[in-house]
Design an enzyme around this catalytic site. Sequence first.
Site, PDB file in Angstrom:
ATOM      1  N   LYS A   1       0.855  -1.186   0.000  1.00  0.00           N
ATOM      2  CA  LYS A   1       0.000   0.000   0.000  1.00  0.00           C
ATOM      3  C   LYS A   1       0.892   1.237   0.000  1.00  0.00           C
ATOM      4  CE  LYS A   1      -1.785   3.334   2.566  1.00  0.00           C
ATOM      5  NZ  LYS A   1      -1.964   4.217   1.486  1.00  0.00           N
TER       6      LYS A   1
ATOM      7  N   GLU B   1       9.245   2.509  11.087  1.00  0.00           N
ATOM      8  CA  GLU B   1      10.173   3.632  10.945  1.00  0.00           C
ATOM      9  C   GLU B   1       9.344   4.897  10.961  1.00  0.00           C
ATOM     10  OE1 GLU B   1      13.306   3.712  11.139  1.00  0.00           O
ATOM     11  OE2 GLU B   1      13.714   1.555  11.046  1.00  0.00           O
TER      12      GLU B   1
ATOM     13  N   CYS C   1      13.174  11.845   6.727  1.00  0.00           N
ATOM     14  CA  CYS C   1      13.157  11.533   8.160  1.00  0.00           C
ATOM     15  C   CYS C   1      14.543  11.657   8.763  1.00  0.00           C
ATOM     16  CB  CYS C   1      12.591  10.137   8.388  1.00  0.00           C
ATOM     17  SG  CYS C   1      13.452   8.819   7.512  1.00  0.00           S
TER      18      CYS C   1
ATOM     19  N   GLU D   1       9.023  17.549  14.993  1.00  0.00           N
ATOM     20  CA  GLU D   1       9.440  17.314  13.610  1.00  0.00           C
ATOM     21  C   GLU D   1       8.613  18.187  12.674  1.00  0.00           C
ATOM     22  OE1 GLU D   1      10.628  13.570  10.803  1.00  0.00           O
ATOM     23  OE2 GLU D   1       8.776  13.382  11.956  1.00  0.00           O
TER      24      GLU D   1
END
Length: 481
Positions: free
Chosen positions: A175, A250, A284, A383
Amino acid sequence: MADSKRYDNYINGEWVAGADYSANINPSELSDTIGDYAKADLTQVHAAIDAARAAFPAWSVSGIQARHDALDKVGTEILARREELGTLLAREEGKTLPEAIGEVTRAGNIFKFFAGECLRLSGDYVPSVRQGVNVEVTREALGVVGLITPWNFPIAIPAWKIAPALAYGNCVVLKPADLVPGCAWALAEIISRAGFPAGVFNLVMGSGRVVGEALVNSPKVDGISFTGSVGVGRQIAVNCVSRQAKVQLEMGGKNPQIILDDADLKQAVELSVQSAFYSTGQRCTASSRLIVTAGIHDKFVEAMAERMQSIKVGHALKSGTDIGPVVSQAQLEQDLKYIDIGQSEGARVVSGGGLVTCDTEGYFLAPTLFADSEASMRISREEIFGPVANIVRVADYEAALAMANDTEFGLSAGIATTSLKYANHFKRHSQAGMVMVNLPTAGVDYHVPFGGRKGSSYGSREQGRYAQEFYTVVKTAYIGS
């Protein structure tokens, strides 16, 4: 595949029309529609899972040469088409063309690497503590795995999940991110012609609430590998553990880049610019926390502001562009919100801070750098996932290390220094899964483990030989004479 602009799901070796379709829009040029991509419903998701489950018994014990040949064929075609696929990636995600071609090249190399891993499968044969008994320790495929991938690396991350999954004998339901399905579809089309039996690989595009949740909660899916946001990842972990499915996550990062007094200033500036702003900061592993010791701080701020004036923001496909657009309107709004937050908290904008006007309508944002920041500010702790970074002054190395580790995340961390003493100390005491010395925090190799600590990662590492930890289960067999 009814026509050149409509792209279907791939289930059990067949292209299947979606329950609905959504447009894939170029963030560099909003008038450019790449195509209409299928959105699966629950019936199609379950059909893909069932196809993978049916294909697993034969594929899991298939010959290693057949697996090698199929994976190698995929890698070869990706590399042969790297410019074409790189152009597609730049159009749908907004990376500059050189970066996009580099990502496609990495995807091809990943498939080549795991083709080789098919021929390097190994175990242990050891004597038992009992006379006349021997022990075999082997690895077998996990089963059906659901792979849920993000928008920021639309071909590399699918590749580094798909390739090991197939190499070790698993069957896959992929997906991709709803925002950027084009590269995943192109990769699926290549895989569809590489020689894998029907059902071994399946592509179901669509929303996380439909496709993702169905994969996570299906008792027929043995493991989920997810890359994405912290909130979603934590919920996936809860759901998978509750039914004893294997899970690999992750997630986020707030990666520190330390600049010590003894650093080479030019090198430190360049690696900081690369870490914070290239790929539009949408990595990231990007560093949005630049922790600078007092002796070099003022020179570093001045040099960074000067270097940033030469960064060219523009259309991802245009020659000379250094940084492309933000991926979407929603992401642009989030970035602008954090710029407002930083100013309201008292940080000073030394470069950027606003939109950039280009020849085409797109989501163009100037790379933005704050100074006079504090470690407690939201821009120092949360973040942002855009081309926004801030500089925090500290007294010395010890203060820098403490600040670098003072975060809920632990993915990547960097240090710029000419001191072997500090470099070695930082490698050992940084609370991150990956440490960079005199290199950008973003930018990793495909044949070594990738992953972090604390809130950044959960489960075993991705990439390289360490990928087998997630995609296989260990079996111990005792043989008596």
